[in-house]
Design a protein around this motif. Structure first.
Motif, PDB file in Angstrom:
ATOM      1  N   GLY A  19       0.829  -1.204   0.000  1.00 18.96           N
ATOM      2  CA  GLY A  19       0.000   0.000   0.000  1.00 18.96           C
ATOM      3  C   GLY A  19       0.856   1.243   0.000  1.00 18.96           C
ATOM      4  N   TYR A  20       0.220   2.384   0.320  1.00 11.26           N
ATOM      5  CA  TYR A  20       0.945   3.654   0.244  1.00 11.26           C
ATOM      6  C   TYR A  20       2.147   3.679   1.182  1.00 11.26           C
ATOM      7  N   VAL A  21       1.962   3.174   2.404  1.00  6.76           N
ATOM      8  CA  VAL A  21       3.043   3.249   3.383  1.00  6.76           C
ATOM      9  C   VAL A  21       4.189   2.319   2.999  1.00  6.76           C
ATOM     10  N   GLY A  22       3.874   1.095   2.607  1.00  6.74           N
ATOM     11  CA  GLY A  22       4.921   0.164   2.216  1.00  6.74           C
ATOM     12  C   GLY A  22       5.705   0.643   1.009  1.00  6.74           C
ATOM     13  N   LEU A  23       4.999   1.140   0.006  1.00  8.94           N
ATOM     14  CA  LEU A  23       5.682   1.647  -1.193  1.00  8.94           C
ATOM     15  C   LEU A  23       6.529   2.868  -0.856  1.00  8.94           C
ATOM     16  N   ALA A  24       5.973   3.775  -0.028  1.00 14.26           N
ATOM     17  CA  ALA A  24       6.716   4.987   0.332  1.00 14.26           C
ATOM     18  C   ALA A  24       7.970   4.641   1.139  1.00 14.26           C
ATOM     19  N   ALA A  25       7.877   3.638   2.017  1.00 20.68           N
ATOM     20  CA  ALA A  25       9.054   3.235   2.803  1.00 20.68           C
ATOM     21  C   ALA A  25      10.160   2.721   1.885  1.00 20.68           C
ATOM     22  N   ALA A  26       9.779   1.902   0.914  1.00 17.53           N
ATOM     23  CA  ALA A  26      10.766   1.369  -0.026  1.00 17.53           C
ATOM     24  C   ALA A  26      11.412   2.484  -0.838  1.00 17.53           C
ATOM     25  N   VAL A  27      10.597   3.421  -1.331  1.00 15.63           N
ATOM     26  CA  VAL A  27      11.112   4.533  -2.145  1.00 15.63           C
ATOM     27  C   VAL A  27      12.033   5.421  -1.314  1.00 15.63           C
ATOM     28  N   ALA A  28      11.616   5.745  -0.086  1.00 15.94           N
ATOM     29  CA  ALA A  28      12.404   6.659   0.753  1.00 15.94           C
ATOM     30  C   ALA A  28      13.807   6.125   1.001  1.00 15.94           C
ATOM     31  N   VAL A  29      13.922   4.833   1.300  1.00 14.87           N
ATOM     32  CA  VAL A  29      15.232   4.258   1.591  1.00 14.87           C
ATOM     33  C   VAL A  29      16.051   4.093   0.316  1.00 14.87           C
ATOM     34  N   LYS A  30      15.438   3.566  -0.723  1.00  9.79           N
ATOM     35  CA  LYS A  30      16.184   3.301  -1.959  1.00  9.79           C
ATOM     36  C   LYS A  30      16.654   4.584  -2.620  1.00  9.79           C
ATOM     37  N   GLN A  31      15.840   5.634  -2.582  1.00  8.38           N
ATOM     38  CA  GLN A  31      16.240   6.901  -3.199  1.00  8.38           C
ATOM     39  C   GLN A  31      17.437   7.508  -2.479  1.00  8.38           C
ATOM     40  N   ALA A  32      17.426   7.436  -1.143  1.00 18.45           N
ATOM     41  CA  ALA A  32      18.511   8.039  -0.369  1.00 18.45           C
ATOM     42  C   ALA A  32      19.761   7.168  -0.344  1.00 18.45           C
ATOM     43  N   ALA A  33      19.603   5.864  -0.514  1.00 18.19           N
ATOM     44  CA  ALA A  33      20.742   4.938  -0.481  1.00 18.19           C
ATOM     45  C   ALA A  33      20.587   3.926  -1.610  1.00 18.19           C
ATOM     46  N   PRO A  34      20.908   4.323  -2.847  1.00 23.41           N
ATOM     47  CA  PRO A  34      20.645   3.466  -4.011  1.00 23.41           C
ATOM     48  C   PRO A  34      21.363   2.117  -3.956  1.00 23.41           C
ATOM     49  N   HIS A  35      22.449   2.012  -3.183  1.00 21.78           N
ATOM     50  CA  HIS A  35      23.185   0.753  -3.124  1.00 21.78           C
ATOM     51  C   HIS A  35      22.477  -0.298  -2.278  1.00 21.78           C
ATOM     52  N   LEU A  36      21.492   0.102  -1.473  1.00 18.76           N
ATOM     53  CA  LEU A  36      20.766  -0.861  -0.659  1.00 18.76           C
ATOM     54  C   LEU A  36      19.765  -1.630  -1.517  1.00 18.76           C
ATOM     55  N   ASP A  37      19.655  -2.915  -1.271  1.00 21.40           N
ATOM     56  CA  ASP A  37      18.744  -3.783  -2.033  1.00 21.40           C
ATOM     57  C   ASP A  37      17.418  -3.861  -1.283  1.00 21.40           C
TER      58      ASP A  37
END
Length: 413
Positions: A19-37
């Motif tokens: 949902g919105y929260v799960g997708l936003a959590a994934a985007v927030a971390v990946k955008q700030a730290a692209p090397h994280l899987d």
């Protein structure tokens, strides 16, 4: 990398709930730290989200975070700004409903305190961001079990496969399966109320005005949408709500007009109607080793304040900042010492909002004369104090909180 190889690889963060929260959590971390899987696992079938006809209030602080994600400009054409809000306190049978309180809809010039956004628009934008960032979303898979080790957590899925990650984030809703598996207890009580959610068309424009009518059975909120439409969050006792939702549109619209009034002309329900039981659910802990709760999995509150989804976005911003800063310092992102910062950051704010909405619902969902007199006096007092009104609208918009994570201030992590 095929599925079998992917399952053997160690993920940095695994989000359960698309949902919105799960997708936003994934985007927030990946955008700030692209090397994280980062990966998202979602129990619902692919594309089922496109059938959601509901809309949500997105406060100013949350829209700043969505701007950092690069998706707010995509959402904005379908978003309706709330330019004004009025509050009344009356009975359904009252011929006149005096306005006790009005709020200007701006927290700053040209910045509404909130927008109404169709859920399908918001999910589409966040899914697009996931695709651009290379975040894999797996559909139709629910959590069967998980085990926590010293360096990782292993999630078993409904198809028999497993995934291993340094951190497991549960965004799987107020009846979170993962929360139960983690042994995290909740504070919970039922209100005996259900929230009827529907969208209506009306003949005359609403001009961006939102209304909250406090009625004896519970709050009745009218929230503006594009194209002479409004979203309703209509609280009734559960038996009455079930009866209304099961009735045909003519009966439903007659009951609706008694509460909505005729100022916007004739009404027509579009896209169906649904009722959701209302309760207060607060997790006693937000974290465990290699495990974190976010969104409704951590807290389910009464919709009287329209803050439920926005509390989830605040979780996202705090969790992402905690995880990314720990990673930059070379710390273990899933360790309990790392995650305790997130819990400390969010638990008090969530508890305070849960208690506030509970008290407001109990205060306004009754027809006792002494309480009615007292609350109407209080509303009138606030109406005559512009600085206090400005403070309340800033709090509702999330813009006056000094402890906000950077994303909610429109800053990158």
């Amino acid at each position: 990398m095929d599925d079998e190889e992917r399952e053997r690889a160690m993920l940095d963060m695994l989000v359960v709930g698309g949902g919105y929260v799960g997708l936003a959590a994934a985007v927030a971390v990946k955008q700030a730290a692209p090397h994280l899987d980062v990966m998202v696992v979602e129990a619902a079938p692919e594309n089922v989200w496109k059938n959601d006809t509901r809309a949500s209030a997105i406060i100013a602080a949350a829209s700043k975070m969505l701007s950092v994600f690069g998706v707010w400009d995509e959402i904005l054409p379908e978003a309706e700004p709330i330019t004004r809000m009025i509050v009344t306190d009356s009975r359904t049978s009252d011929p006149v409903r005096p306005v006790f309180l009005t709020f200007d809809g701006e927290v700053a010039e040209g910045q509404p305190f909130a927008h109404m956004v169709p859920n399908v628009t918001m999910v589409a934008a966040l899914r697009g961001a996931c695709e651009r960032l290379g975040i894999e979303i797996r559909h139709g898979l629910s959590a069967a079990d998980f085990t926590t080790g010293d360096a990782s957590v292993t999630l078993s899925l409904s198809d028999g496969s497993t995934l291993e990650a340094k951190l497991l984030v549960a965004c799987d809703g107020v009846r979170s399966t993962l929360r139960d598996m983690a042994g995290i207890k909740t504070v919970n009580w039922e209100y005996g109320q259900s929230g009827i959610v529907a969208t209506v068309e009306h003949e005359r424009p609403h001009n961006g005005c939102a209304e909250e009518h406090f009625l004896p059975s519970g709050p009745f909120a009218i929230l503006p949408l594009k194209n002479n439409r409004s979203s309703l969050v209509w609280t009734e006792r559960t038996a009455d709500a079930d009866r209304l939702v099961a009735s045909d549109d003519l009966i439903f619209e007659e009951e609706l007009e008694r509460r909505f009034g005729h100022k916007l002309g004739g009404l027509k329900v579009i896209g169906g109607k649904r009722a959701f039981p209302l309760s207060l659910t607060l997790a006693r802990a937000f974290v465990a080793p290699r495990f974190a709760l976010a969104g409704d999995a951590a807290h389910g509150i009464h919709p009287i304040s329209g803050q439920g989804l926005n509390l989830g976005f605040k979780d996202v911003a705090a969790l992402a900042e905690t995880v990314v800063e720990a990673d930059r310092l070379g710390l273990d992102i899933g360790s309990i010492h790392t995650l305790e910062r997130y819990q400390t950051w969010r638990r008090f704010d969530t508890f305070r909002m849960g208690v506030t909405t509970d008290v407001l619902n109990r205060l306004f969902s009754n027809d006792l004369a002494p309480i009615r007199i007292a609350r109407d006096f209080g509303l009138g007092l606030v109406e005559r104090m512009p600085k206090l009104k400005s403070y309340f609208i800033g709090q509702a918009a999330g813009t006056t909180t000094s402890s906000n994570p950077r994303l909610l201030a429109g800053e990158t992590i």
